[in-house]
Enzyme design. Structure first.
Site, mmCIF file in Angstrom:
data_model
loop_
_atom_site.group_PDB
_atom_site.id
_atom_site.type_symbol
_atom_site.label_atom_id
_atom_site.label_comp_id
_atom_site.label_asym_id
_atom_site.label_seq_id
_atom_site.Cartn_x
_atom_site.Cartn_y
_atom_site.Cartn_z
ATOM 1 N N GLN A 172 6.653 35.910 -3.736
ATOM 2 C CA GLN A 172 7.814 35.836 -2.851
ATOM 3 C C GLN A 172 8.718 34.664 -3.226
ATOM 4 O O GLN A 172 9.937 34.795 -3.250
ATOM 5 C CB GLN A 172 7.366 35.718 -1.397
ATOM 6 C CG GLN A 172 8.487 36.030 -0.418
ATOM 7 C CD GLN A 172 8.039 35.984 1.033
ATOM 8 O OE1 GLN A 172 6.864 35.736 1.330
ATOM 9 N NE2 GLN A 172 8.956 36.215 1.938
ATOM 10 N N GLU A 227 13.241 32.791 3.184
ATOM 11 C CA GLU A 227 14.608 32.273 3.026
ATOM 12 C C GLU A 227 14.642 31.054 2.096
ATOM 13 O O GLU A 227 15.465 30.978 1.184
ATOM 14 C CB GLU A 227 15.231 31.887 4.374
ATOM 15 C CG GLU A 227 14.838 32.741 5.565
ATOM 16 C CD GLU A 227 15.332 34.165 5.537
ATOM 17 O OE1 GLU A 227 16.408 34.415 4.981
ATOM 18 O OE2 GLU A 227 14.624 35.042 6.076
ATOM 19 N N LYS A 259 -1.392 34.851 -3.839
ATOM 20 C CA LYS A 259 -0.763 35.697 -4.850
ATOM 21 C C LYS A 259 0.581 36.244 -4.368
ATOM 22 O O LYS A 259 1.602 36.143 -5.061
ATOM 23 C CB LYS A 259 -1.710 36.852 -5.200
ATOM 24 C CG LYS A 259 -1.353 37.562 -6.491
ATOM 25 C CD LYS A 259 -2.196 38.796 -6.719
ATOM 26 C CE LYS A 259 -3.420 38.523 -7.550
ATOM 27 N NZ LYS A 259 -4.075 39.763 -8.030
ATOM 28 N N THR A 260 0.578 36.797 -3.164
ATOM 29 C CA THR A 260 1.826 37.382 -2.660
ATOM 30 C C THR A 260 2.850 36.292 -2.330
ATOM 31 O O THR A 260 4.046 36.483 -2.515
ATOM 32 C CB THR A 260 1.565 38.248 -1.415
ATOM 33 O OG1 THR A 260 0.816 37.490 -0.469
ATOM 34 C CG2 THR A 260 0.813 39.511 -1.775
ATOM 35 N N ILE A 299 8.925 44.681 4.134
ATOM 36 C CA ILE A 299 10.020 44.977 3.205
ATOM 37 C C ILE A 299 9.680 44.525 1.785
ATOM 38 O O ILE A 299 10.491 44.653 0.886
ATOM 39 C CB ILE A 299 11.351 44.342 3.675
ATOM 40 C CG1 ILE A 299 11.217 42.819 3.809
ATOM 41 C CG2 ILE A 299 11.784 44.957 4.988
ATOM 42 C CD1 ILE A 299 12.524 42.115 4.153
ATOM 43 N N GLY A 300 8.486 43.979 1.605
ATOM 44 C CA GLY A 300 8.072 43.594 0.255
ATOM 45 C C GLY A 300 7.185 42.365 0.154
ATOM 46 O O GLY A 300 6.383 42.259 -0.772
ATOM 47 N N PHE A 339 16.142 42.496 2.246
ATOM 48 C CA PHE A 339 16.757 41.174 2.147
ATOM 49 C C PHE A 339 17.768 40.903 3.253
ATOM 50 O O PHE A 339 18.666 40.088 3.108
ATOM 51 C CB PHE A 339 17.400 40.976 0.760
ATOM 52 C CG PHE A 339 16.512 41.431 -0.367
ATOM 53 C CD1 PHE A 339 15.349 40.743 -0.656
ATOM 54 C CD2 PHE A 339 16.806 42.580 -1.094
ATOM 55 C CE1 PHE A 339 14.499 41.182 -1.665
ATOM 56 C CE2 PHE A 339 15.956 43.025 -2.103
ATOM 57 C CZ PHE A 339 14.796 42.323 -2.390
ATOM 58 N N LYS A 374 4.178 28.468 8.020
ATOM 59 C CA LYS A 374 5.602 28.617 8.339
ATOM 60 C C LYS A 374 6.204 29.649 7.377
ATOM 61 O O LYS A 374 5.550 30.079 6.428
ATOM 62 C CB LYS A 374 6.319 27.271 8.197
ATOM 63 C CG LYS A 374 5.761 26.207 9.139
ATOM 64 C CD LYS A 374 6.628 24.962 9.212
ATOM 65 C CE LYS A 374 6.367 24.005 8.085
ATOM 66 N NZ LYS A 374 7.023 22.688 8.281
ATOM 67 N N GLY A 375 7.447 30.019 7.611
ATOM 68 C CA GLY A 375 8.080 31.061 6.798
ATOM 69 C C GLY A 375 8.498 30.572 5.423
ATOM 70 O O GLY A 375 8.690 29.378 5.206
#
Lengths: 214, 713
Positions: free
Chosen positions: B613, B680, B608-609, B466-467, B240, B676-677
């Site tokens: 998230q 955050e 799914k992931t 990281i996950g 994180f 896109k991300g």
């Protein structure tokens, strides 16, 4: 997998335990003798013999049956089951998250019951049957809870996962998985910082309602 | 490689919906190896000894007892530590990362003063308890509120239009907001195994978000060629942001391995995690928000003061969200840092924006009540169609769609505009919303793609996971392009000897590495076409083509990065969170009853992931809103709740079913995959949504997090 007769142990096992205690007392007597003889003790220290004596004093024999395999170990009484599993038996599936019994990452089954292995000294588990995450699957065939975690994505980073799965299996066996609310309550000792909680609850519910033997 | 080439993924809605994590089996069987779990011959164990004062210097250090304890190999302190070559600079007084075991200075409570190395963990831990020190104690400052007037301005204040224009608006809100220190606390403790393979060669198994960055930083510290430092980290147990930097304990472990001439394993304790690897800084904020009677923003003024350490200036974008989020003609932002005797903060999920969004989105909610206007309507009234900061067009923005999706799903129509007016089964009911945004980035990454004779595709790059499921997303992309099943694709990561990838942070990896996987696969396909003498693209029998040409494999290594479009458009990801909360009128207990988070972050690569998230981010935001607070006793400057019993993070019983929804419309400009991300934005805006729902339920506005029961009764 659950041992229904956790408290009734075979005679031979009890005897062995007594033997180990006798050995321990013998060693203690030896140390006392050394301690009462100042000059040799000082010399021993200078030759780093003190460490060897301390080692003999510090370590006690422990018999752990982990995932069906018997391990005859010599451990310090202060060594936790968690550190013994990870550092001595190289079963690193059981995780260290806090070392204080506050996060549940180290959950294993001892005689069928879930425990925090970081709060369990190895000596306390001697003679008991331990199941870790590595012992849950039958060869290549995953345990239903492992399958359900995969299907419902009950994890992200995967670090709390072994503890969550061991706890989840126990939660159903204990009869504490009868509703979403009850599952949440009885799974609250296992922290997941990635926040997979809803997916974990869904996985447990599916296994519970599927009626599979866990 | 032509990055503008037509892409099949673009217009699909997650063709691999339902794909399970490619590394999931390893994770559910306990076979995934994290940094502390490598079996290394001759391993020794390190335990750090924390200092017990908050400011001053070490007067004396007694390590004799510890050195004589059974099994102890060495006790390292500033007095006997070999010099870290990278620490010897021309400017010894310059601010920067804490130099461990460098001198006698103490800057914060818990700063390591010694490292004990022994042949077992138990022995190292016991010996660490035998190290004692005396100190020259100096008065410390750890209280930001008390020291706010001593703050300094690390970067220029921002202003567009008229300064503090909100003051003259017909309707205005002027309030102060406060967030306490929040600690990342990933479940995996930071851990490193350091092993010198030769005098100038090193291997580390290390918890890190940046493989190549760690390699570079350690190489710099010990003046080694970067290639001589092997960094291995295929599994990271959450981070994180806490593993973005190469921290002092990592340097200490490498140093210790040199001293004892054996490999050293150093695992931080949970208490160490509070003082060694950063945190979201405690921040004071003030918002002045003014609007016309019909809800058009006249001006926003956003001020913030965040804490940092005395040895390093850590800045974040706490106020920037007010420059970016809404179409306000006048915006003023002022940002100050206050140097205190604390360790340095570090970015934590939604760094800056999560802090700023709590203040801004709370203030907008307050304004909506002042105007007696629906909070969604108020936001739509001030919706930005072009980037208010740069004036550039957005690469894509469908936040209005997200508002609608979320409002429908939470049942926004059940919300009563009058606070404290709905009671269900003895609980007050409230609805709230909060929006978020974060820059959408694309960096540079290199991917090796190799088709093997048996039809297996191997992908390699030095990224970490990281996950979020990086490997799963990359396999999804490759599977889609190559038209081979996910099970035939292997994605190697977490190894510094692989082709370079950037640090996993700032919600940029799917965009950056995903594009590189996309480009590498297309290039590999082109190579197969060329070999086969065909021109049509699409599915090919790779195995047959290899066999025909008597080849064992065919591979490409492709570097991929953005082009001029990166400067032509303003690129952001957007989110909105909707909350239904229950508040117990007698006890003040807050229960999140329903949570819906909607992300507008382009194409969803792996449904799914991605859902997990978003849910995880919502839950982390719930912790920020309702429970997380690292508390310092300012008399001693020491944390009093540095453990999971006293520092509360959400547990199962705190969390309801959380729904993650996606707009799932591709961004046509950011990269060839349209994604896109989302890491955050999953957290940004959540805390405000909950605070706003609590207000709607109770009529009590809590402006200092966390919203604990005592603040509601």
């Amino acid at each position: 997998m659950e041992n229904k007769n956790a408290h009734s142990k075979p005679e031979s096992e009890l005897e062995e335990k007594d033997n180990s205690r006798r050995n321990f007392l013998k060693q203690s007597a030896f140390i006392t003798a050394v301690a009462l003889t100042p000059a040799p003790a000082v010399k021993a220290a200078a030759m780093h013999l003190d460490e060897k004596i301390a080692e003999a004093f510090e370590k006690v024999p422990v018999k752990l049956e982990v995932n069906g395999v018997m391990h005859n170990l010599s451990v310090e009484p202060r060594a936790t089951l968690l550190d013994i599993l990870r550092e001595q038996i190289d079963l690193t599936g059981t995780k260290k998250g806090c070392d204080h019994g506050q996060c549940g990452a180290c959950t294993v089954h001892v005689d069928g019951h879930r425990v925090n292995s970081c709060l369990t000294l190895g000596v306390m588990a001697s003679g008991k049957k331990i199941t870790t995450i590595e012992g849950l699957a039958k060869g290549e065939e995953l345990h239903p809870m492992q399958e359900a975690f995969l299907k419902h994505d009950g994890f992200q980073c995967g670090y709390c996962t072994p503890g969550q799965i061991m706890s989840a299996v126990a939660c159903i066996r204990e009869g504490h998985a009868n509703s979403e609310t009850e599952i949440r309550e009885y799974m609250s000792g296992n922290i997941c910082r990635c926040g997979a909680y809803p997916n974990i609850v869904n996985a447990i519910q599916e296994v519970k309602s599927g009626g599979q033997i866990v | 490689m032509n990055k503008h080439m037509e892409n099949k993924i673009l217009n699909k809605t997650s063709t691999l919906e339902g794909i399970s994590r490619v590394d999931g089996r390893l994770k559910v069987t306990g076979k995934a190896k994290y940094s502390a779990e490598y079996s290394v011959k001759g391993i020794t164990y390190g335990v750090l000894v924390p200092g017990t004062i908050t400011k001053g210097s070490i007067k004396t250090l007694d390590i004799k007892k510890a050195e004589g304890a059974p099994g102890v190999l060495s006790v390292i302190t500033y007095l006997n530590a070999p010099k870290v070559p990278g620490y010897q600079t021309d400017k010894p007084q310059a601010k920067g990362m804490l130099k461990i075991f460098y001198d006698e200075q103490i800057y914060f409570n818990g700063q390591p003063i010694a490292l004990v190395i022994a042949d077992s963990f138990e022995r190292a831990l016991f010996a660490a308890s035998l190290v004692t020190a005396t100190y020259n104690v100096e008065p410390h400052q750890t209280d930001l509120i008390k020291n706010r007037s001593n703050g300094f301005t690390p970067r220029k204040d921002y202003s567009r239009g008229e300064d503090d224009a909100y003051k003259n608006a017909p309707v205005k809100v002027e309030q102060e907001y406060f967030i306490p220190t929040e600690v990342h606390n990933p479940m995996e403790l930071h851990a490193i195994i350091a092993r010198w393979d030769a005098d100038d060669k090193l291997t580390v198994f290390d918890k890190t978000q940046g493989i190549k960055a760690t390699q570079k930083n350690i190489a710099q510290a010990f003046k080694l060629p970067p290639d001589n430092v092997q960094v291995t980290s295929p599994f990271v147990g959450g981070a994180f942001g806490a593993a973005l930097r190469t921290w002092p304990h990592e340097i200490a472990a490498v140093l210790a391995a040199k001293v004892v001439k054996r490999p050293v394993k150093l695992v931080l304790s949970r208490a160490d995690m509070f003082t060694s690897v950063g945190y979201r800084p405690l921040t004071w904020q003030k918002i002045g928000l003014g609007a016309t009677a019909d809800g058009k923003f006249v001006g926003i003024t956003h001020e913030a003061a965040g804490q940092t350490s005395v040895y390093e200036d850590f800045t974040e974008n706490s106020v920037n969200i007010s420059q970016l989020m809404y179409a306000s003609p006048n915006v003023t932002t002022r940002y100050k840092l206050v140097s205190l005797n604390v360790n340095t903060p570090t970015p934590m999920r939604g760094p800056g924006e999560a802090t700023g969004a709590f203040a801004l989105e709370s203030a907008i909610d307050e304004l909506s009540y002042a105007l007696n206007m629906d909070p969604i309507e108020l936001r739509l009234k001030n919706y930005a169609d072009t980037d208010p900061l740069s004036g550039k067009p957005y690469s894509s923005k469908f936040l209005n769609d997200a508002y609608k999706l979320g409002a429908d799903r939470i049942g926004w129509s059940n919300r009563n505009q009058k606070p404290g007016s709905v009671i269900e089964k003895g609980w007050l009911v409230g609805y709230g919303m909060g929006a978020g945004m974060f820059g959408a980035y694309r960096g540079s990454a290199t991917v090796l793609a190799r088709m093997m004779a048996d039809g297996t595709l191997l992908l390699q790059t030095a990224v970490t996971d990281i996950g979020p499921g990086t490997g799963t997303a990359m396999v999804s992309i490759a599977s889609d392009i190559m038209e081979i099943p996910a099970g035939k694709i292997k994605f190697d990561l977490g190894d510094s000897s692989l082709p370079p990838s950037p640090t996993q942070g700032g919600s940029s990896i799917t965009s950056t590495v995903g594009s590189a996987v996309n480009d590498a696969c297309k290039e590999l396909q082109a190579k197969f076409q060329e070999l086969n003498g065909t021109t049509e693209s699409g599915k090919m029998d790779y195995v047959q083509i290899l066999k025909k040409h008597n080849l064992q494999q065919l591979e490409v290594t492709t570097t991929s990065h953005g082009g001029p479009e990166q400067n032509k458009y303003a690129m952001y990801s957007w989110s909105v969170h909707f909350m239904k909360v229950l508040v117990h009128p007698a006890t003040g207990v807050v229960k999140v009853d329903k949570a819906v988070s909607v992300a507008d972050c382009g194409t969803i690569i792996s449904n799914k992931t991605a859902s997990s998230q978003i849910k995880g981010g919502t839950i982390m935001g719930t912790g920020m809103a309702l429970m997380e607070e690292a508390v310092i006793d300012h008399r001693y400057g020491r944390l009093i709740n540095n453990n999971f019993a006293d520092y509360h993070v959400p547990v199962q019983a705190d969390i309801p079913q959380v729904e993650a929804l996606f707009v799932n419309k591709p961004d046509p400009y950011i990269n060839p995959i349209g994604a896109k991300g989302m890491g955050e934005i999953a957290t940004i805006g959540v805390a405000a949504a909950i605070a706003n729902a609590v207000y709607n339920a109770t009529g009590k506005r809590v402006r200092d997090l966390p919203i604990t029961p005592d603040k509601l009764i």
